[in-house]
Each structure stands twice: as C-alpha cells, then as structure tokens.
Write an enzyme that holds these catalytic residues in place. Structure first.
Site, PDB file in Angstrom:
ATOM      1  N   CYS A   4       0.815  -1.203   0.000  1.00  0.00           N
ATOM      2  CA  CYS A   4       0.000   0.000   0.000  1.00  0.00           C
ATOM      3  C   CYS A   4       0.852   1.257   0.000  1.00  0.00           C
ATOM      4  CB  CYS A   4      -0.922   0.018   1.211  1.00  0.00           C
ATOM      5  SG  CYS A   4      -0.036  -0.069   2.773  1.00  0.00           S
TER       6      CYS A   4
ATOM      7  N   GLY B 109      -0.969   0.114  -4.771  1.00  0.00           N
ATOM      8  CA  GLY B 109      -2.106  -0.700  -4.364  1.00  0.00           C
ATOM      9  C   GLY B 109      -3.358  -0.301  -5.098  1.00  0.00           C
TER      10      GLY B 109
ATOM     11  N   GLY C 297       3.145  -1.821   5.386  1.00  0.00           N
ATOM     12  CA  GLY C 297       4.097  -2.777   5.938  1.00  0.00           C
ATOM     13  C   GLY C 297       3.407  -4.021   6.448  1.00  0.00           C
TER      14      GLY C 297
ATOM     15  N   TYR D  75      11.869  -2.282  -8.101  1.00  0.00           N
ATOM     16  CA  TYR D  75      10.587  -2.418  -8.796  1.00  0.00           C
ATOM     17  C   TYR D  75       9.459  -1.541  -8.258  1.00  0.00           C
ATOM     18  CZ  TYR D  75       6.202  -4.644 -10.325  1.00  0.00           C
ATOM     19  OH  TYR D  75       4.959  -4.881 -10.832  1.00  0.00           O
TER      20      TYR D  75
END
Length: 531
Positions: free
Chosen positions: A69, A95, A170, A314
């Site tokens: 997220c 997200g 996280g 990425y």
C-alpha cells in the site's frame, strides 16, 4: 452512489449484497450518512460473504510481486481531502484494491473508504463530505487481513485515548502474540488487519499522554511499518526502527500563513501537489504535527537499518526519491552493472515495460547498443477481463504486451526485466519475442534470483512457488526458453543503490537471511484470495 452501505438483513440476499459491496463505500463519522460498520462486521462474522478478491492482474498466473500500500497525510490545508486524493492518485501503483481518506477539523473525524481505484471511489460529491484542514489517506493491496471493505484503510477506532484513524504500510511479524495479549487484556478488534493492533496497543498503554502512548506502542512492534495517524486535532507519522518501508516529509509554503506539511510513501506525490521534498522520516522516528508546528522524537535507536531494496528494483516510481536516493538513478546503475557483468553480442536492447525501461536504458548505454521499445504495453485495459478459451496460448500476456515485429525480426535481442518470480510470465514473453521473429533472445534480470518470501509488506509466493528457490539458473533458462539468462549479482545490486549515505538494505528475498527474528510463517502469509 447512495449514502452509506447497503443494509444487511437475511442470508438469502448475501450473495447479491456481496456483489454490491464491490462498488459501495463505507462512511464513518460523516454527518448525515449512516455508519454501517457494525452491520458489516456482524455480517462478516457469519461468514456468509466471501472475502473480496484482490485486483486481478492481467497476467493471470500471478507472476508478479505487489507492494502492500501507500500512505499520505496532510496538515494545514483548507481542502485537505482533495490534496490527499491527489497524493493517493500519484501512489496508485502501490495498491489498487481499496482506498480511503479520513479528515478532521478539530472537533470531528470522518472517514470514507471503498473497494477499487482512487478515482473510482473519490468523486467530487464524496470529497465534499470530508471537510477539514487535516487528512490521511491509504491505497491498499492486502498482505495481512482479509481483503474486505472493513479492512480497507484508514481504520477508525474509538479508544480510551480518543478517536484515532490509522493508515499503515508494511507487515507486522509479531502480530499473533500481540493480538493474543491484547484480547486477554479486553481489547475488542473491529477488523482482521494487523494495522488495528497498533491502535489497540495505544489504547491499552499505561502512558499518560497520547504521544507517549504512541511511542510506547511502536516500540513493541516487530516488522515493517510506515504509518500515519489522525486524531481530531493532530497528525502523527512514524517508521519502524529498521526503516523497511519509505515515508517522506514535504511542505507547501503558504505566504503569510503556516506551511502545509505532507507525508507520503514516495516523493512523487509531492510533485503533483507542488510541494517540496524536505527529508525522510527517520527509522525509529515519531513526528507530530499540530497547529503549533512540527515536533519529533526518536522512540527507538541503535537498530541497524534494513530498508527494502526491492523498492528501488521495482515498487517505487522512477521519479521518486526514497531512502534518500532517486529511484531512476538506482535503476540506471542496475542496468549498467548488468551489462558489465553479463553482456553477450547482440543487436538491440528491449525492456519489458514498464518496470524494465530504466534499467534497459542504462544497459544499452553501457553496452553501446540501440535501445528500442520492442514491446508495447496497453495501459488502457481495465483491471479485469474475460479470458477466451484456454487453448488461446498466452492470452493474458498478449492482452498486456504486444511485440513490434519490425524492431525484433532477425535481431539478437537483449531483453531486460526487473525480476523472475514463478517464471511463467517470463516464458510467455520470451516466446512472444521469438514469435515476432527475433533470431536470439537473451534475458537479463536487474536483480539477483528471488529465493525467499518477504515477510515485511510484499505479497510474495511461498518458497515452493519461487522458481529460483528450486532451480539453477541453467534450469530456469531452459524453462523460459531463452538463449541465455543472467541475473544482476547481489554485490552489483548493492553497489547500484548505494551512495554517500550508506543506507542499510534488507536483501532477505535474495539471501534468505532475515533482519528480524524468525516467525511462524502461517501468521504472516498473505490473505487467501477468493476464487
């Protein structure tokens, strides 16, 4: 869209209402709109409605990693909700499952969240229901907690320390022990998300002030968390002591008035708001913003930093500055180092868009070869699609990518991608390039082989599904049908992301050596996806 959520009544309509939930919103504390949290919670506890599926990726075999997220916070802006919306729009890549915004005006705290993309949820009418000069926002791809509207964030909880809304990026690795201890102490959990554990710890803290309670609670957490919190009159932001996930501070200068303070997972959100990047929230730092200004305290020190290196590989946008370093620069260096380590004679360098583009540019310049966009990505495909019969080979990849035959035909191609997870997508892309007439296809990966799952906020397959955990590079090459295959070395990757700040990085996905104590994998595996 109607106000509130669709009310629940009889089990006979559960399936129909499950479908309607995909497009509805949950309103909490919004004047004139019903809060259906309790009805939703009661209905979910009956297990009549399945968990909502995650956003469908176009590569239907799930051969990609996903960040959990992105979070934002705004303090001191007359239209904070709209500012949060714009920031979340810039962070949509982190997200696409759900999004939410909570606002406060000193007296009230309102929260609206829903399933879907930021632009789908927050229309002008919805944003008008969120007044106030303070806001926090969240866009989610779930890792822990059922994929459901109730678990969408921000999570709003009425506690003994007052009304608190929290948004978390996280994954906590000691959530099982913490949840058990809190339930024994009388905590009532409203969601199955690990993010609520943070609020419950704050509520049950013996500290006399809210800021002390937050600091005390954060010190008990193990794992990855970059969080923003909102009360009726304050905003808090914090990172875990190891600094796994990014979180930056920005500012909008308001002549003659106090500055607007902004927190965001990536600095690219500041650009859209015309805000200036100030610095990162430090690992183990708790920042509080009130009408009197910004204050900070270190609630934890002396822990080695282990920021997620895959953010540079990425996850983060190339135009972001994270962990004090520009992502574009890191990826360019990855491509250059990859060319130094594993170049072979070729005619052209082609990236797998979009994540392979920057590394491919670096590779091409280092190798002295032309860079060509030999694969074109379709950016206008919806998040779901109806797949034709299974006999149509590689449809998922072909819907997303299309080869440019005149750039590939008869060429020896260096194909650059950021990673190989299961290998199925890489094989399809290699076949596609070869089918477009390429004489040779040499696949180069701008990171080391992914051999271990991540427990810190990345949706990673289990070890048995990671192709590099169970096969040699040569076996992988044979599977994906490339003429040659090479990965960037771990030393080369670390060299590519390092600068004078000497940031410490977590490389557990490449080494299997985790910076936190080993935990029960069943506690932290991603939520199951409904089929």
């Amino acid at each position: 869209m109607t106000s509130g959520t669709v009310p629940f009544s009889s089990p006979k309509t559960s399936i129909r209402r499950a479908r309607s939930t995909m497009t509805r919103l949950l309103f909490q504390g919004v004047p004139g709109v019903a809060d259906d949290s309790e009805a939703l919670r009661a209905h979910a506890s009956c297990s009549l409605v399945p968990s909502f599926p995650r956003s469908l990726e176009f590569v239907s075999d799930g051969d990609e990693l996903h960040e959990e997220c992105g979070v934002v916070a705004i303090h001191g802006h007359p239209d904070a909700a709209r500012q949060a919306y714009l920031a979340l729009y810039a962070l949509q890549h982190r997200g696409q499952e759900s999004a939410g915004i909570a606002t406060a005006d000193g007296l009230h705290l309102a929260n609206i969240k829903g399933m879907g993309l930021v632009s789908e949820i927050f229309t002008d009418d919805v944003l008008r229901k969120l007044p106030g000069p303070m806001a926090i926002g969240h866009t989610r791809y779930s890792t822990t907690g059922d994929s459901a509207l109730l678990n969408a964030q921000p999570i709003r909880v009425e506690s003994t320390k007052g009304l608190i809304a929290i948004a978390h990026n996280g994954n906590l690795v000691n959530l099982g022990n913490l949840r058990t201890r809190l339930e024994r102490a009388g905590a009532y959990f409203q969601t199955t998300s690990d993010s609520e554990i943070i609020v419950q710890l704050i509520a049950h803290s013996q500290a006399s002030t809210l800021v002390d309670a937050i600091a005390d609670s954060l010190a008990q957490l193990e794992g990855a968390f970059s969080i923003v919190m909102l009360t009726r009159d304050r905003i808090f932001a914090a990172r875990d002591p190891r600094g796994f996930r990014p979180l930056s501070i920005g500012r909008i200068r308001n002549p003659g008035e106090p500055d607007t303070i902004i927190f965001a997972s990536e600095s690219c959100a500041f650009d859209l708001l015309r805000a200036e990047y100030l610095r990162d929230v430090l690992p183990g730092e708790l920042v509080m913003v009130t009408g009197d200004g910004v204050t900070s305290r270190q609630y934890a020190t002396g822990v080695p930093q282990s920021s997620c290196i895959f953010e540079h590989v990425y996850f983060a946008r190339p135009d972001s500055k994270i962990f004090g370093r520009w992502v574009q620069e890191s990826r360019d260096q990855m491509g250059r180092q990859l060319a130094r380590e594993s170049h072979v004679p070729a005619d052209v360098v082609v990236p797998v868009p979009d994540s392979g583009v920057t590394a491919a540019l670096g590779y091409a310049e280092q190798a002295g070869l032309p860079f060509r966009l030999g694969l074109i990505r379709n950016h206008y495909v919806g998040r779901t699609f109806i797949e034709p019969e299974q006999r149509v080979r590689d449809f998922g990849v072909r819907l997303k990518l299309n080869p440019v035959r005149n750039l590939l035909e008869g060429k020896r191609v260096i194909l650059i991608d950021d990673s190989i997870i299961r290998g199925t997508t890489s094989r399809k892309i290699v076949r596609m390039v070869r089918g477009a007439g390429a004489a040779e296809v040499h696949l180069r990966i701008s990171c080391p082989p992914t051999v271990s799952p991540c427990f810190y906020g990345v949706d990673t397959p289990s070890k048995k599904d990671l192709i590099a955990a169970n096969n040699s590079v040569e076996q992988i090459r044979q599977y994906i049908e490339a003429d040659s295959l090479a990965y960037l070395s771990l030393e080369g990757l670390l060299q590519s992301v390092q600068d004078e700040k000497k940031v410490g990085y977590c490389t557990a996905c490449y080494t299997g050596q985790y910076p936190t104590q080993w935990v029960d994998v069943d506690e932290i595996l991603p939520a199951a996806v409904s089929q």
